[in-house]
Design a protein around this motif. Structure first.
Motif, PDB file in Angstrom:
ATOM      1  N   PRO A   1       0.798  -1.234   0.000  1.00  0.00           N
ATOM      2  CA  PRO A   1       0.000   0.000   0.000  1.00  0.00           C
ATOM      3  C   PRO A   1       0.834   1.289   0.000  1.00  0.00           C
ATOM      4  O   PRO A   1       0.327   2.344  -0.349  1.00  0.00           O
ATOM      5  CB  PRO A   1      -0.807  -0.097   1.296  1.00  0.00           C
ATOM      6  CG  PRO A   1      -0.697  -1.489   1.755  1.00  0.00           C
ATOM      7  CD  PRO A   1       0.526  -2.076   1.167  1.00  0.00           C
ATOM      8  N   GLU A   2       2.116   1.198   0.389  1.00  0.00           N
ATOM      9  CA  GLU A   2       2.961   2.402   0.425  1.00  0.00           C
ATOM     10  C   GLU A   2       3.561   2.715  -0.934  1.00  0.00           C
ATOM     11  O   GLU A   2       4.178   3.758  -1.120  1.00  0.00           O
ATOM     12  CB  GLU A   2       4.140   2.172   1.393  1.00  0.00           C
ATOM     13  CG  GLU A   2       3.735   1.825   2.801  1.00  0.00           C
ATOM     14  CD  GLU A   2       3.124   3.020   3.496  1.00  0.00           C
ATOM     15  OE1 GLU A   2       3.779   4.073   3.525  1.00  0.00           O
ATOM     16  OE2 GLU A   2       1.983   2.899   3.971  1.00  0.00           O
TER      17      GLU A   2
ATOM     18  N   GLY B   1      -1.832  -5.856 -19.335  1.00  0.00           N
ATOM     19  CA  GLY B   1      -1.536  -4.632 -18.593  1.00  0.00           C
ATOM     20  C   GLY B   1      -2.741  -4.069 -17.869  1.00  0.00           C
ATOM     21  O   GLY B   1      -2.650  -3.603 -16.734  1.00  0.00           O
ATOM     22  N   GLY B   2      -3.901  -4.113 -18.530  1.00  0.00           N
ATOM     23  CA  GLY B   2      -5.119  -3.580 -17.934  1.00  0.00           C
ATOM     24  C   GLY B   2      -5.508  -4.325 -16.670  1.00  0.00           C
ATOM     25  O   GLY B   2      -5.928  -3.726 -15.682  1.00  0.00           O
ATOM     26  N   PHE B   3      -5.334  -5.643 -16.703  1.00  0.00           N
ATOM     27  CA  PHE B   3      -5.661  -6.422 -15.513  1.00  0.00           C
ATOM     28  C   PHE B   3      -4.641  -6.175 -14.414  1.00  0.00           C
ATOM     29  O   PHE B   3      -4.968  -6.049 -13.246  1.00  0.00           O
ATOM     30  CB  PHE B   3      -5.711  -7.918 -15.837  1.00  0.00           C
ATOM     31  CG  PHE B   3      -6.819  -8.267 -16.786  1.00  0.00           C
ATOM     32  CD1 PHE B   3      -8.125  -7.926 -16.482  1.00  0.00           C
ATOM     33  CD2 PHE B   3      -6.567  -8.922 -17.971  1.00  0.00           C
ATOM     34  CE1 PHE B   3      -9.164  -8.239 -17.350  1.00  0.00           C
ATOM     35  CE2 PHE B   3      -7.586  -9.233 -18.845  1.00  0.00           C
ATOM     36  CZ  PHE B   3      -8.885  -8.893 -18.542  1.00  0.00           C
ATOM     37  N   ARG B   4      -3.376  -6.098 -14.817  1.00  0.00           N
ATOM     38  CA  ARG B   4      -2.334  -5.968 -13.809  1.00  0.00           C
ATOM     39  C   ARG B   4      -2.466  -4.644 -13.048  1.00  0.00           C
ATOM     40  O   ARG B   4      -2.261  -4.606 -11.844  1.00  0.00           O
ATOM     41  CB  ARG B   4      -0.958  -6.065 -14.438  1.00  0.00           C
ATOM     42  CG  ARG B   4       0.113  -5.863 -13.387  1.00  0.00           C
ATOM     43  CD  ARG B   4       1.360  -6.611 -13.641  1.00  0.00           C
ATOM     44  NE  ARG B   4       1.860  -6.373 -14.953  1.00  0.00           N
ATOM     45  CZ  ARG B   4       3.022  -6.870 -15.378  1.00  0.00           C
ATOM     46  NH1 ARG B   4       3.745  -7.623 -14.586  1.00  0.00           N
ATOM     47  NH2 ARG B   4       3.429  -6.641 -16.582  1.00  0.00           N
ATOM     48  N   ALA B   5      -2.789  -3.572 -13.777  1.00  0.00           N
ATOM     49  CA  ALA B   5      -2.935  -2.281 -13.103  1.00  0.00           C
ATOM     50  C   ALA B   5      -4.040  -2.366 -12.051  1.00  0.00           C
ATOM     51  O   ALA B   5      -3.918  -1.828 -10.953  1.00  0.00           O
ATOM     52  CB  ALA B   5      -3.240  -1.201 -14.133  1.00  0.00           C
ATOM     53  N   GLN B   6      -5.122  -3.093 -12.375  1.00  0.00           N
ATOM     54  CA  GLN B   6      -6.197  -3.253 -11.390  1.00  0.00           C
ATOM     55  C   GLN B   6      -5.764  -4.112 -10.208  1.00  0.00           C
ATOM     56  O   GLN B   6      -6.169  -3.879  -9.070  1.00  0.00           O
ATOM     57  CB  GLN B   6      -7.400  -3.935 -12.040  1.00  0.00           C
ATOM     58  CG  GLN B   6      -8.122  -3.108 -13.071  1.00  0.00           C
ATOM     59  CD  GLN B   6      -9.415  -3.826 -13.450  1.00  0.00           C
ATOM     60  OE1 GLN B   6     -10.365  -3.852 -12.691  1.00  0.00           O
ATOM     61  NE2 GLN B   6      -9.426  -4.440 -14.613  1.00  0.00           N
ATOM     62  N   ILE B   7      -4.932  -5.133 -10.494  1.00  0.00           N
ATOM     63  CA  ILE B   7      -4.437  -5.991  -9.406  1.00  0.00           C
ATOM     64  C   ILE B   7      -3.598  -5.145  -8.451  1.00  0.00           C
ATOM     65  O   ILE B   7      -3.747  -5.222  -7.230  1.00  0.00           O
ATOM     66  CB  ILE B   7      -3.608  -7.171  -9.969  1.00  0.00           C
ATOM     67  CG1 ILE B   7      -4.522  -8.112 -10.766  1.00  0.00           C
ATOM     68  CG2 ILE B   7      -2.925  -7.945  -8.839  1.00  0.00           C
ATOM     69  CD1 ILE B   7      -3.787  -9.106 -11.639  1.00  0.00           C
ATOM     70  N   ALA B   8      -2.738  -4.284  -9.035  1.00  0.00           N
ATOM     71  CA  ALA B   8      -1.892  -3.416  -8.205  1.00  0.00           C
ATOM     72  C   ALA B   8      -2.758  -2.509  -7.344  1.00  0.00           C
ATOM     73  O   ALA B   8      -2.472  -2.245  -6.179  1.00  0.00           O
ATOM     74  CB  ALA B   8      -0.965  -2.599  -9.088  1.00  0.00           C
ATOM     75  N   LYS B   9      -3.855  -2.038  -7.922  1.00  0.00           N
ATOM     76  CA  LYS B   9      -4.805  -1.191  -7.183  1.00  0.00           C
ATOM     77  C   LYS B   9      -5.393  -1.994  -6.012  1.00  0.00           C
ATOM     78  O   LYS B   9      -5.516  -1.485  -4.900  1.00  0.00           O
ATOM     79  CB  LYS B   9      -5.896  -0.771  -8.175  1.00  0.00           C
ATOM     80  CG  LYS B   9      -6.608   0.525  -7.997  1.00  0.00           C
ATOM     81  CD  LYS B   9      -5.762   1.744  -7.899  1.00  0.00           C
ATOM     82  CE  LYS B   9      -6.392   2.609  -6.825  1.00  0.00           C
ATOM     83  NZ  LYS B   9      -5.470   3.430  -6.084  1.00  0.00           N
ATOM     84  N   ALA B  10      -5.757  -3.243  -6.300  1.00  0.00           N
ATOM     85  CA  ALA B  10      -6.330  -4.098  -5.249  1.00  0.00           C
ATOM     86  C   ALA B  10      -5.316  -4.348  -4.123  1.00  0.00           C
ATOM     87  O   ALA B  10      -5.704  -4.619  -2.994  1.00  0.00           O
ATOM     88  CB  ALA B  10      -6.802  -5.430  -5.844  1.00  0.00           C
ATOM     89  N   PHE B  11      -4.029  -4.252  -4.436  1.00  0.00           N
ATOM     90  CA  PHE B  11      -2.986  -4.398  -3.414  1.00  0.00           C
ATOM     91  C   PHE B  11      -2.767  -3.083  -2.656  1.00  0.00           C
ATOM     92  O   PHE B  11      -1.893  -2.999  -1.801  1.00  0.00           O
ATOM     93  CB  PHE B  11      -1.659  -4.847  -4.053  1.00  0.00           C
ATOM     94  CG  PHE B  11      -1.546  -6.347  -4.243  1.00  0.00           C
ATOM     95  CD1 PHE B  11      -2.422  -7.031  -5.073  1.00  0.00           C
ATOM     96  CD2 PHE B  11      -0.555  -7.073  -3.608  1.00  0.00           C
ATOM     97  CE1 PHE B  11      -2.318  -8.399  -5.258  1.00  0.00           C
ATOM     98  CE2 PHE B  11      -0.439  -8.452  -3.786  1.00  0.00           C
ATOM     99  CZ  PHE B  11      -1.322  -9.108  -4.615  1.00  0.00           C
TER     100      PHE B  11
ATOM    101  N   ARG C   1       6.709   7.871  -1.957  1.00  0.00           N
ATOM    102  CA  ARG C   1       8.172   7.867  -1.986  1.00  0.00           C
ATOM    103  C   ARG C   1       8.713   8.161  -3.385  1.00  0.00           C
ATOM    104  O   ARG C   1       8.216   7.604  -4.358  1.00  0.00           O
ATOM    105  CB  ARG C   1       8.692   6.476  -1.612  1.00  0.00           C
ATOM    106  CG  ARG C   1       8.388   6.087  -0.199  1.00  0.00           C
ATOM    107  CD  ARG C   1       8.831   4.634   0.001  1.00  0.00           C
ATOM    108  NE  ARG C   1       8.487   4.195   1.327  1.00  0.00           N
ATOM    109  CZ  ARG C   1       7.955   3.003   1.607  1.00  0.00           C
ATOM    110  NH1 ARG C   1       7.722   2.134   0.652  1.00  0.00           N
ATOM    111  NH2 ARG C   1       7.665   2.693   2.845  1.00  0.00           N
ATOM    112  N   PRO C   2       9.772   8.987  -3.444  1.00  0.00           N
ATOM    113  CA  PRO C   2      10.387   9.248  -4.752  1.00  0.00           C
ATOM    114  C   PRO C   2      11.249   8.072  -5.221  1.00  0.00           C
ATOM    115  O   PRO C   2      11.679   8.043  -6.373  1.00  0.00           O
ATOM    116  CB  PRO C   2      11.262  10.485  -4.485  1.00  0.00           C
ATOM    117  CG  PRO C   2      11.558  10.454  -3.018  1.00  0.00           C
ATOM    118  CD  PRO C   2      10.396   9.760  -2.351  1.00  0.00           C
TER     119      PRO C   2
END
Ligand SMILES: [Zn+2]
Ligand SMILES: [Zn+2]
Length: 356
Positions: free
Chosen positions: A174-175, A187-197, A246-247
């Motif tokens: 989440p950070e 890519g479209g699914f992965r971006a949503q998975i990252a969002k879910a994380f 974080r940068p």
């Protein structure tokens, strides 16, 4: 009794509809009635670019398969009548690397439509040991909050799970900030998975339609075609700062499978960043590999997804936390040659799912 399958006979020659006798499942095998089979970039690579399949031609392509078990071999009785997803890569489970949890690199793994007959068919014979069961409700539909069919769930095998494993392996939390290059298909699914994380998610593409389709699901989208790379990098950096993130340590995901996308992904490396490569291209890129050293960064790829991750990836979809339906389009299997042609010329923006 026979079933229908569409076989690749020669590179670039239309797939041929053939009738094959229905096989009897052997020990540990099941026969599936295919509900749906997704069309992947890899299928197009075999068909148009002459990427060699491991099994000789003629071969039925297709490795994103869902279906219902209609016959079982000995030892696979518990799968009778179950709705399942077939993992795109099935490790043997028994060799040295498999025993050490590295089934992605099992040398005797089975991939439908590559090592064994694939899913562009009405039926398919598969090993039962690593199938992922799809829970059904009283109406026989996939159980959960998502409005989705078993056919549409076929894209879990590969298009959802391959990114799922790469997100898990990136250590995304989440950070973090996740940056996706290439928003179509995987890519479209992965971006949503990252969002879910729980991560802040940035998407980059050059296709306005894909950018527009993805925009509602993630935090920020950029069109790499509209600005020189240096400006893009600055814009991404500015957005991360603005969000109070974080940068350093960005998790960058290359999902476009293009040389341009790979250059963009590598160019976005920052201190402690990780670069995950899932998209595939035969093209080469000219990069300064030493940047990995200078940035104390890492780069890695992942081949398919371990079957043990399938149930948690499926759960994200059934819980409606990763939306599949807006990103897939179903077609009758008989239209497969037309769908291949249109996908090859990028005239279909969604992930096609062939339905027998
Ligand atoms: Zn694939
Ligand atoms: Zn193995």
């Amino acid at each position: 009794m026979s079933f229908t399958s569409w076989q690749m006979v020669e590179v670039g020659k239309p797939l041929e509809r053939t009738e094959v006798p229905i096989p009897t499942p052997g020990e540990g095998e099941v026969l599936l009635e295919v509900a749906g089979c997704g069309v992947c970039h890899t299928d197009l690579g075999f068909f148009y670019d002459g990427v060699r399949t491991k099994s000789p031609l003629p071969l039925t392509l297709g490795h994103e398969i869902s279906g219902t078990v209609t016959a079982v071999g000995s030892g696979a009785e518990q799968w009778e009548k179950k709705a399942v997803i077939v993992p795109a890569v099935m490790p043997c489970g028994d060799c040295d690397v498999c025993r050490r949890g590295k089934g992605n690199i099992c040398r005797i793994q089975k991939m439908p439509g590559n090592d064994i007959q694939g899913g562009f068919a009405s039926h398919i014979l598969v090993p039962a040991s690593q199938l992922c069961e799809v829970p059904l409700d009283d109406n026989g539909c996939p159980a959960g909050d998502a409005d989705i069919t078993l056919a549409e769930l076929s894209v879990i095998a590969d298009a959802v799970t391959t990114p799922y494993q790469s997100v898990v392996e990136s250590g995304l939390g989440p950070e973090d900030t996740a940056v996706f290059i290439g928003l179509g298909g995987v890519g479209g699914f992965r971006a949503q998975i990252a969002k879910a994380f729980g991560a802040t998610v940035i998407g980059i593409d050059v296709d306005m339609d894909k950018i527009a389709a993805m925009a509602p699901y993630i935090d920020k989208v950029f069109n790499a075609g509209e600005m020189p790379f240096k400006e893009l990098r600055k814009a991404v950096s500015a957005f991360v700062t603005e969000q109070g993130r974080r940068p350093t340590e960005w998790k960058i995901f290359e999902t476009s499978g293009t040389a341009a996308g790979q250059n963009t992904a590598f160019g976005l490396l920052t201190f402690g960043a990780s670069l995950q490569v899932v998209g595939f291209t035969m093209d080469t890129v000219d990069i300064r590999l030493s940047n990995l050293m200078a940035f104390h960064a890492t780069a890695r790829g992942n081949w398919g997804c371990l079957p043990e991750y399938y149930p948690s990836a499926l759960k994200l979809v059934l819980d409606d936390r990763v939306k599949v339906r807006p990103f897939v389009e179903t077609f009758a299997l008989d239209r497969i040659n037309e769908v291949f042609e249109k996908s090859h010329h990028r005239q279909i923006k969604k992930r096609p799912v062939m339905v027998p």
